[in-house]
Structures are given as C-alpha cells and as structure tokens.
Motif scaffolding. Structure first.
Motif, short mmCIF file in Angstrom:
data_model
loop_
_atom_site.label_atom_id
_atom_site.label_comp_id
_atom_site.label_asym_id
_atom_site.label_seq_id
_atom_site.Cartn_x
_atom_site.Cartn_y
_atom_site.Cartn_z
N GLY A 1 3.47 22.80 0.97
CA GLY A 1 3.02 23.96 0.20
C GLY A 1 1.90 23.61 -0.76
O GLY A 1 0.83 23.16 -0.36
N ASN A 2 2.16 23.79 -2.06
CA ASN A 2 1.14 23.58 -3.07
C ASN A 2 0.70 22.11 -3.14
O ASN A 2 1.52 21.20 -3.07
N MET B 1 -3.11 14.39 3.41
CA MET B 1 -1.72 14.11 3.77
C MET B 1 -0.88 14.06 2.49
O MET B 1 -0.93 13.09 1.74
N LEU B 2 -0.16 15.10 2.21
CA LEU B 2 0.63 15.19 1.00
C LEU B 2 1.92 14.40 1.13
O LEU B 2 2.51 14.31 2.20
N PHE B 3 2.38 13.84 0.00
CA PHE B 3 3.68 13.16 0.01
C PHE B 3 4.78 14.12 0.43
O PHE B 3 5.76 13.71 1.05
N ASN B 4 4.62 15.40 0.07
CA ASN B 4 5.64 16.39 0.38
C ASN B 4 5.33 17.08 1.72
O ASN B 4 5.38 18.30 1.83
N ALA C 1 -7.97 0.57 -2.83
CA ALA C 1 -7.66 1.70 -1.96
C ALA C 1 -6.17 1.91 -1.71
O ALA C 1 -5.81 2.73 -0.87
N PHE C 2 -5.30 1.20 -2.40
CA PHE C 2 -3.86 1.27 -2.14
C PHE C 2 -3.41 2.71 -2.00
O PHE C 2 -3.53 3.51 -2.93
N PHE C 3 -2.90 3.07 -0.84
CA PHE C 3 -2.75 4.50 -0.49
C PHE C 3 -1.79 5.31 -1.38
O PHE C 3 -2.04 6.50 -1.60
N PRO C 4 -0.70 4.74 -1.92
CA PRO C 4 0.13 5.60 -2.77
C PRO C 4 -0.56 6.09 -4.03
O PRO C 4 -0.18 7.14 -4.59
N THR C 5 -1.56 5.35 -4.52
CA THR C 5 -2.15 5.67 -5.82
C THR C 5 -3.61 6.13 -5.78
O THR C 5 -4.13 6.56 -6.80
N GLY D 1 -8.96 8.66 4.57
CA GLY D 1 -9.78 9.37 5.54
C GLY D 1 -9.12 10.64 6.02
O GLY D 1 -9.81 11.62 6.35
N TYR D 2 -7.81 10.66 6.08
CA TYR D 2 -7.08 11.87 6.47
C TYR D 2 -7.35 12.98 5.47
O TYR D 2 -7.43 14.15 5.83
N ALA D 3 -7.50 12.60 4.19
CA ALA D 3 -7.80 13.59 3.15
C ALA D 3 -9.26 14.03 3.21
O ALA D 3 -9.58 15.21 3.07
#
Length: 486
Positions: free
Chosen positions: A478-479, A1-4, A165-169, A44-46
């Motif tokens: 995208g990338n 799950m990308l930030f973008n 596991a803090f998700f942003p980092t 887990g999504y990743a």
C-alpha cells in the motif's frame, strides 16, 4: 521494492539463502560481493536510471579516500585539508544539484521578479534519486573520518561499495557510520540463531507499526490535508495530534525492519529511535528521534560551530543550535516549510539553554507504582504538543497551507465529532495509544516488542498475534514509507 510487499520477501529469501551457503559464508569477499549485487539490484528495482550515479559517487569517494590517506602519510597537512574539503563539497554538491538546484533557482527568480528585475527561469527536469540524502551523508562522513584519523581508508572496493549501497538502509536509512559498519564487512558473518530470531521479531514489529498503525492513521491525516477547506476544526486538530504518531510508526517501522534485516544477516545497523515520546523537553526528544541524522549533524555541524562560537557563550550555543536545526529541516527537502520547521525546533532550545538545562541528562525514573511521575507526564504531554505543532509545518505543502491548517482549528466546529473516522482508524488510534504505553514499559529495550525474559511459547504466541493483526488489518504493497521522499 517495499519492505511491506511480497516481492521483498521473495528477494530476501534468495539473498539469505545464498548469503549463508557454506561456500559463500566461508569467504568474506564472496559474502560482500553477493551483498553488493543484491543491494544494486534492490536499488535498481526502485530506480534503475540512478545506478550510474550511485556507482560513480562510490568510485570517486573510494579513490578520494585512498588519495587523502596517502597525502596525510606524506605529511602534507594543507593538501590533505583541501582534499577533505573537496570531498565534503562534492558530497554536498551532489545533494544540492539533485535535490535543491531547481528550488533555489525558482526562489531567486521569484525574488528578482518581485524586485522588478524581470528574471526568467525554466525549471530543469532534474529527477531526485531515491536515497540520495542518505548515501551522500555516508560518503561525506567517510572522508571526514579519514581526515580526523578515526578510520583507515577501505582498500577493498567491493567492501566500500557494499557499505555505501547496503540494501536495507540505502532508501531511508538509518545513516550508518563507516567506523562502525566497515569493520563488520571485513570479517565473515556466520548465522547466529538468537540474533536472527531477534531480528525477525524486530522486523515483524516494524511491519506491524507500519501497516496497522501508520497506514491506518494516514486515512484521517491525508483526508484532512486533502480536504482542508471542508474539514471541521476537530478533524484538523485530531489530524495534527495523531500525525506525530503516524510519522513515528511509519519511520520507526522502516528503521526496525532495516535493523531487523541487518540482524538476520548478522550485521549491526545504527539505531534510529529511542522512545522519543517519553521526552520531557525538546532536547530529549531529538536525542531519541532520527538519531542517525541528528548524531551525524551534531558531530559534523553543531560541534564545530559550537567551538567556533564558544566566545559568545550561550548566544554562541543558540546560534549553533539554530543553524544546525535549519540544516536538519532543509535536509528533508527543497521547501521553505522545512527551513521554518528547523528554525522552530532550534528556537525551542532557547529556554533550555538560558536556564542551563541544555546539557543536562536526567534519567527517567518511575514512581513507586511503576508509572511515570505526574510532573514528568505533564512535561511529556507538553513536549508532544510542541512537536505536533512543528510537524504541521513539516507536513504542509507550503507555508500558507500550514497557517491555513492551524487557523482552521479556531472554529466552533472544534467541539463537533471529527470526520473521516471509521472502525479501522479507531483501532489504529487504540494501537497508537498502546504503542505509547509499551514505550514506557519497554523504555530500556531497543524496540517495543522486544522481550528476552518470556519463554519461547509465549513469544511465539505474541508473534502469531502480531501476524494475525497484520493479515487482517494491514495493507501489503500500500502506502510508501514517508521518508522515501527525503
């Protein structure tokens, strides 16, 4: 799950909404539990197959931290030393197994075969977990800081697991330290409008640099590397010159988004960049580049080595710096190009050390006209060129490819127009140059679009303009971020 990506925005909206519900925000344990569940879902999504590894290492280091503290309280210093050493070795062991085992085994097999020993090796199908380089460093620092008596072990498992596991980092850093991050999880986080707005603007700036600068510049750098034999010297040279800006816009973009998400949740995340292209020498550059990694290795590798080699004076500092940077290089991946990249960076420090300028920190001051002094500009350009040359090695899939790429510059086609240029890339180059100007103008700010002096209407206009650029020039989903591979 990308930030973008749109799935992230949906995910974060749900996380934010529940996180600040009155029944949740009034209970720190519920806030941490919700953050932990969200973080494991995000990870887990990743790659859901790697959740057991994350959970297992978290449990082991949680128990080990309590065990270490208990041993220290009993005055068993030698036993505490060995527990701390075991923790460090376990963290490094996880990293070595998943990231480097196959690489070193193949390298040794190749070496023995060249010596005529006929060693065979079948590559293990070891899948490297995303983010393993980041969360293992968190775990190692946790054990070291307990042993140094800088922090108390975390008794609340949910709190500790949330830190890890803090998700942003978790996927690409920054690498937070336990002594600064854990205290934030020990108290309730309430919604702070000013901090959240600043975080949203920092996230927007990171999104802009990623989608509108980094991904557009990638068009020419990726094409140049993929078509090295058919690319003109000018194309290869332009690719080398713009790659530092592409990497910076990509990684600093991710870091700004991660920090911005943290601010919205009223959690402070470690800063990762501090205007590195204003650096006048390589030491200044690394003080502002990937700061959470370089700071980590400075504290836990360079400082102890520097003490161990102190009797060697300047030679000892050089040894410590070179070893430190080889490790920084290898941290990025299992390839000899990364080791060479690290060695190159370490060697660039030698003139500074010998001239006595290594430890000096001279504040960057503007001239009377507000611009940098000409002497400083020359030093900045020289440092940038040295960094760009090193990043050719960093970007190359192999050392032979790196030398081939550099060799490709020496051709009469260096004077021809670069290939793979299009309107979008030219706009991205213009934005990259604008980014460098903003770096100077905003050198005292945390990120380049930060401004607390403009009135609300002007700030909203700037944000709307950035959003429009993202919509018309960006490429959602995208990338991937470059540092996902590390």
């Amino acid at each position: 799950m990308l930030f973008n990506s749109f799935p992230f925005f949906i995910f974060f909206f749900i996380v934010f909404f529940v996180y600040f519900l009155p029944v949740v925000r009034s209970r720190v344990k519920l806030q941490n539990l919700w953050l932990l569940l969200a973080s494991y879902f995000f990870y887990g999504y990743a790659d859901i197959a790697m959740i057991p590894l994350l959970l297992a290492t978290t449990v082991v280091f949680y128990i080990m931290g309590l065990w270490l503290k208990s041993t220290m309280q009993k005055g068993k210093e030698k036993a505490a030393y060995w527990i701390s050493t075991l923790g460090v070795c376990l963290g490094i062991g996880v990293l070595l197994y998943f990231k480097y085992l196959g690489f070193f085994a193949e390298s040794f097999a190749l070496l023995f075969n060249k010596m005529g020993l006929g060693v065979s090796w079948s590559t293990l199908n070891i899948v490297m977990p995303i983010g393993v380089s980041f969360f293992t460093f968190k775990l190692i620092s946790y054990i070291i800081e307990i042993h140094r008596e800088h922090i108390e072990p975390c008794k609340d498992f949910v709190e500790f697991a949330t830190f890890v596991a803090f998700f942003p980092t978790i996927l690409s850093g920054p690498i937070d330290r336990p002594n600064k991050f854990l205290p934030q999880l020990a108290k309730n986080r309430v919604f702070d409008g000013a901090t959240a707005i600043d975080g949203a603007r920092q996230f927007l700036w990171g999104l802009f640099t990623k989608l509108c600068i980094a991904d557009s510049l990638a068009t020419i750098t990726d094409s140049a590397w993929a078509n090295m034999d058919d690319s003109s010297a000018s194309t290869l040279f332009l690719s080398a010159i713009i790659y530092p800006l592409q990497l910076y816009a990509d990684f600093d973009g991710y870091s700004n988004m991660a920090i911005g998400v943290g601010k919205i949740l009223n959690i402070k995340v470690a800063r990762n960049f501090n205007h590195p292209f204003l650096a006048r020498n390589i030491a200044e550059f690394w003080r502002g580049w990937h700061m959470s990694l370089t700071g980590w290795l400075t504290d836990y590798v360079f400082a102890p080595l520097n003490i161990a080699f102190r009797n060697l004076e300047n030679l000892g500092i050089i040894f410590a710096i070179v070893i430190n940077f080889i490790l920084i290089g290898f941290w990025h991946g299992a390839n000899w190009t990364y080791a060479l990249f690290g060695l190159y960076q370490g060697l660039l420090y030698i003139p500074l050390i010998l001239s006595g300028g290594f430890g000096k920190r001279k504040k960057l001051r503007p001239a009377a006209n507000g611009l940098p002094f000409r002497k400083d500009v020359y030093k900045m350009i020289g440092t940038y060129c040295l960094v760009a040359l090193g990043l050719v090695i960093f970007r190359a899939p192999s050392m032979s490819a790196a030398f081939q790429f550099i060799g490709g510059w020496f051709s009469t086609s260096l004077l021809s127009a670069p290939q793979f240029l299009n309107v979008k890339v030219l706009i991205a180059i213009a934005f990259a140059l604008m980014l460098l100007v903003l770096e100077w103008v905003q050198r005292d700010k945390e990120y380049s679009s930060q401004n607390n002096t403009l009135n609300l209407s002007k700030m909203i206009m700037i944000d709307i303009f950035l959003m429009a650029l993202i919509v018309f020039l960006g490429a959602f989903g995208g990338n991937q971020f470059i540092y996902f591979q590390f």
